[in-house]
Design an enzyme around this catalytic site. Structure first.
Site, short mmCIF file in Angstrom:
data_model
loop_
_atom_site.label_atom_id
_atom_site.label_comp_id
_atom_site.label_asym_id
_atom_site.label_seq_id
_atom_site.Cartn_x
_atom_site.Cartn_y
_atom_site.Cartn_z
N THR A 112 -112.95 -47.36 -75.69
CA THR A 112 -113.37 -48.74 -75.81
C THR A 112 -114.40 -48.53 -76.80
O THR A 112 -114.63 -47.96 -77.74
CB THR A 112 -114.27 -48.81 -75.06
OG1 THR A 112 -113.49 -48.17 -73.71
CG2 THR A 112 -114.83 -50.38 -74.57
N GLY B 143 -119.57 -43.09 -72.08
CA GLY B 143 -120.45 -42.49 -71.64
C GLY B 143 -121.01 -40.54 -72.50
O GLY B 143 -120.71 -39.86 -72.60
N GLU C 188 -112.50 -48.56 -67.50
CA GLU C 188 -111.33 -47.32 -66.76
C GLU C 188 -110.33 -48.45 -66.60
O GLU C 188 -109.25 -48.71 -65.15
CB GLU C 188 -111.14 -47.36 -65.37
CG GLU C 188 -110.54 -45.80 -64.93
CD GLU C 188 -110.33 -44.45 -66.79
OE1 GLU C 188 -112.10 -44.27 -66.34
OE2 GLU C 188 -110.09 -44.81 -67.00
#
Ligand SMILES: CCCCCCCCCCCCC/C=C/C(=O)SCCNC(=O)CCNC(=O)[C@H](O)C(C)(C)COP(=O)(O)OP(=O)(O)OC[C@H]1O[C@@H](n2cnc3c(N)ncnc32)[C@H](O)[C@@H]1OP(=O)(O)O
Ligand SMILES: Cc1cc2nc3c(=O)[nH]c(=O)nc-3n(C[C@H](O)[C@H](O)[C@H](O)COP(=O)(O)OP(=O)(O)OC[C@H]3O[C@@H](n4cnc5c(N)ncnc54)[C@H](O)[C@@H]3O)c2cc1C
Length: 627
Positions: free
Chosen positions: A113, A152, A395
């Protein structure tokens, strides 16, 4: 993962609730705990266990909830970094990188992303330009919107990451591919030259996941850093395309499948907390000459909570069923057989959204069912909501995935009308959509959900075709009809969830003791009846239900709540969550909610002294009119 072994590690569980730490302290504390936890995980892992066995073994294991209320900065390492190496690396690349990753010699994340694009993968702007002279890729973030944003662990934790970037060779774009990129020096942890890193800031949840941003300034990596299982770039810059460009999207399908099991666990955790609290909380006096009843005896409370128990079971059964499909398709892909990938993708695009939509809503309902104490962070319901609602977005954002599923459903229906056979989970679309008399049976209701799906899919296809006949482009027609396209996908997903839950329970029922079979089948009945009432409009429109049948269904639902009530606490105890894993003042097994609420309150730093220093500094002068 041996819960007792993990939970007995000194220093792993927080004495001071993380809520009283600063943003920076929370991160530093989560790193300290992650290192302790992953050392144990590594020492207890059975190297000979297959991915299939390990995944199914961990389906109901959420021991990490005892350690991280808001997840770990290492979570992407195991959930996406390693699976991408496995799924996208050549044998040689797997050999090298899996050893380093599994030994935790490196910590990785998955950077796809960007600030400007999340859903539209084909719109990603990070560039990987091949230089045949040096046999290197030049990674570059041409504009701010091309910065990787969200991964993350990316901000301060990971030193490697899988970067999904647009491959350019001699000025030509060859689409999005995965690249293994070292982002920090292994000795100093400093960002490497040409690499900008940082964290994206405080969020609704995930505040110990260290989500970060990453920008490249003409950063060079060697050719062998492109993960080349599905597509290759030869030394001279020749591009060798894979058999299917979407194979690079494989990790996302894998995680979507796991999310369904994760929602089963999140929901089980929340309803255990809320239901146990509802068993000890007494409130009001409906009958003047009787003591205050347990709030669990209010039917409205049962309506809020019992569906959450049944839904957790439904998601778990569907997750196990979907995992079997995923695993067999992944083995087929390994041998170049791709024809079942579209169906797996469509299934994941239905079940991931529906499980996260339902779990998010039901976890919030569990929180609300606990009144003011549900609003306490020490109850751990708000954080559980935060984790679940994140999965609505990550997701694959739910709307987008439901539209993806609609794409497959529309193609299947149009093909069916032209005489092409339907297969797998869409085979029922060829079934009889004229409804027989409503018989109110579980199988009859599930069949009605299938009829609703057939009718919604066929009617939205008709809308699409009418728009196109009117001169609209297929894209404009699709957009205009998209609300009803997502509704058709949801109807298909409901039909799958219901029928798989029922059939998986039927398979297991034979080996259950009669009392256990009875109560578990009551949950199936409750789940089917609940959704028939939730979707009563569709039932009235497409199935043959009458107002008399609805009245009967409502009475059955009320009776089911009463029948389940005596086993309600036993049903959540059966999730077998240790108090440490629930991590909640309201959900502990001993029911001492009030004492625990007070114990946790006293951990607030503010309670360390009776008078805070602001009294003398501000309040007293203020109240004396001296400001
Ligand atoms: C053991 C228990 C453990 C529990 C732990 C569980 C929790 C784990 C948590 C892990 C933490 C997660 C943190 C979050 C990470 C991320 O979010 S990573 C980034 C995720 N991003 C996305 O998912 C992006 C979503 N977008 C897309 O997938 C695609 O862009 C799109 C929406 C599918 C659209 O793509 P586009 O190229 O525009 O497609 P179309 O033009 O519509 O064509 C689609 C055709 O391609 C086929 N297809 C698309 N995707 C796939 C796929 N993944 N696999 C197979 N096929 C795919 C699709 O079917 C269409 O085919 P045709 O219809 O035949 O053309
Ligand atoms: C907690 C969390 C953790 C994350 N972790 C990671 C990670 O580790 N690695 C990573 O790479 N990413 C990660 N992400 C990013 C995540 O994958 C994206 O947020 C997600 O894919 C959605 O993309 P987006 O945020 O750009 O939203 P958009 O795609 O911009 O969506 C915004 C809105 O536009 C709508 N929309 C978009 N496209 C369409 C369409 N075609 N049709 C109809 N409506 C549309 C959506 O439905 C939505 O309502 C994380 C996100 C969160 C919240």
């Amino acid at each position: 993962m041996d819960e007792q072994k993990v939970l007995s590690i000194k220093g792993l569980l927080d004495d001071t609730p993380e809520e009283y730490l600063s943003h920076k302290e929370k991160y530093e504390n989560s790193i300290r705990k992650s290192v302790l936890f992953y050392k144990t995980l590594h020492s207890t892992e059975d190297e000979n266990m297959s991915v299939d066995e390990k995944t199914k073994l961990n389906f109901r294991n959420i021991v990490t909830s005892a350690i991280f209320k808001d997840n770990s900065p290492f979570m992407l390492h195991n959930s996406m970094f390693i699976p991408t190496i496995m799924g996208q690396g050549t044998d040689e690349q797997r050999e090298y990188w899996m050893k380093r990753a599994k030994n935790m010699e490196i910590i990785g994340t998955y950077a796809q992303t960007e600030l400007g694009h999340g859903t539209f993968i084909r719109g990603l702007e990070t560039q990987a330009t091949y230089d045949p002279d040096t046999e290197e890729f030049v990674l570059h973030s041409p504009v701010l919107s091309s910065y990787k944003w969200w991964p993350g662990g990316l901000a301060h934790t990971a030193n490697y990451c899988i970067v999904m970037a647009r491959l350019y060779i001699k000025g030509k774009s060859h689409g999005i591919h995965p690249f293994m990129v070292q982002i920090r020096d292994e000795e100093t942890h400093m960002p490497l030259p040409g690499i900008k890193l940082g964290e994206i800031g405080a969020k609704l949840g995930f505040n110990t996941v260290n989500n970060g941003f990453l920008g490249f300034e003409n950063h060079r990596i060697s050719r062998d850093r492109m993960l080349m299982k599905n597509a290759q770039v030869l030394k001279d810059g020749t591009f060798v395309a894979g058999s299917n460009s979407k194979l690079t999207y494989g990790t996302m399908v894998y995680v979507r499948v796991l999310i369904v099991s994760n929602m089963a666990n999140m929901l089980a955790k929340a309803v255990t907390i809320a239901l146990r609290y509802s068993a000890i909380r007494r409130q009001s006096q409906p009958k003047p000459d009787e003591p205050e009843p347990q709030i669990l005896d209010y039917v409205t409370q049962q309506h809020k909570l019992f569906i959450a128990i049944a839904s957790s079971h439904a998601f778990y059964m569907n997750a196990m069923w979907l995992w079997e499909i995923y695993y067999s398709v992944s083995l087929q892909l390994a041998s170049g057989k791709l024809d079942n990938l579209p169906e797996l993708h469509a299934l994941a695009c239905c079940l991931k959204p529906l499980s996260t939509i339902d779990a998010t809503a039901m976890i919030e309902k569990c929180r609300l069912a606990c009144g003011g104490h549900g609003y306490m962070l020490s109850a751990n319901l708000a954080q559980t909501y935060g984790l679940a609602t994140a999965a609505y977005t990550y997701e694959g954002e739910n709307t987008v995935l439901l539209l993806q599923a609609a794409r497959s459903l529309v193609k299947a229906w149009v093909g069916h009308v032209k005489g092409r056979p339907l297969k797998g989970t869409m085979a029922y679309l060829a079934g009889d959509s004229t409804v027989k008399a409503w018989d109110g049976s579980i199988d009859g209701i599930i069949q009605s959900f299938k009829v609703v799906a057939i009718r919604k899919i066929s009617s939205v296809v008709k809308i699409l075709q009418d728009y196109e006949k009117s001169g609209l482009s297929p894209e404009d027609a699709w957009n205009k009809a998209s609300v009803f396209l997502t509704a058709a996908s949801e109807a298909h997903g409901r039909a799958v969830l219901l029928s798989v839950y029922k059939s998986e329970m039927d398979k297991r029922a034979a080996v259950l003791s009669p009392p256990l079979r009875k109560v578990l089948l009551q949950l199936v009945d409750l789940y089917v009846t609940y959704w028939a009432l939730e979707k009563v409009g569709d039932m009235l429109l497409y199935a043959s239900i009458t107002d008399k049948d609805v009245d009967e269904l409502q009475r059955r639902y009320i009776e089911l709540l009463a029948a389940i009530r005596p086993n309600a606490v036993g049903l959540v105890d059966a999730f077998d969550f240790r108090d440490e894993i629930l991590n909640s003042t309201l959900g502990a097994y001993d029911g001492r909610a009030y004492e625990r609420l007070m114990e946790e309150a006293m951990k607030s730093p503010l309670n360390a002294e009776p008078v805070n220093q602001t009294f003398h500094k501000y309040l007293k002068p203020f109240m004396r009119g001296k400001l």
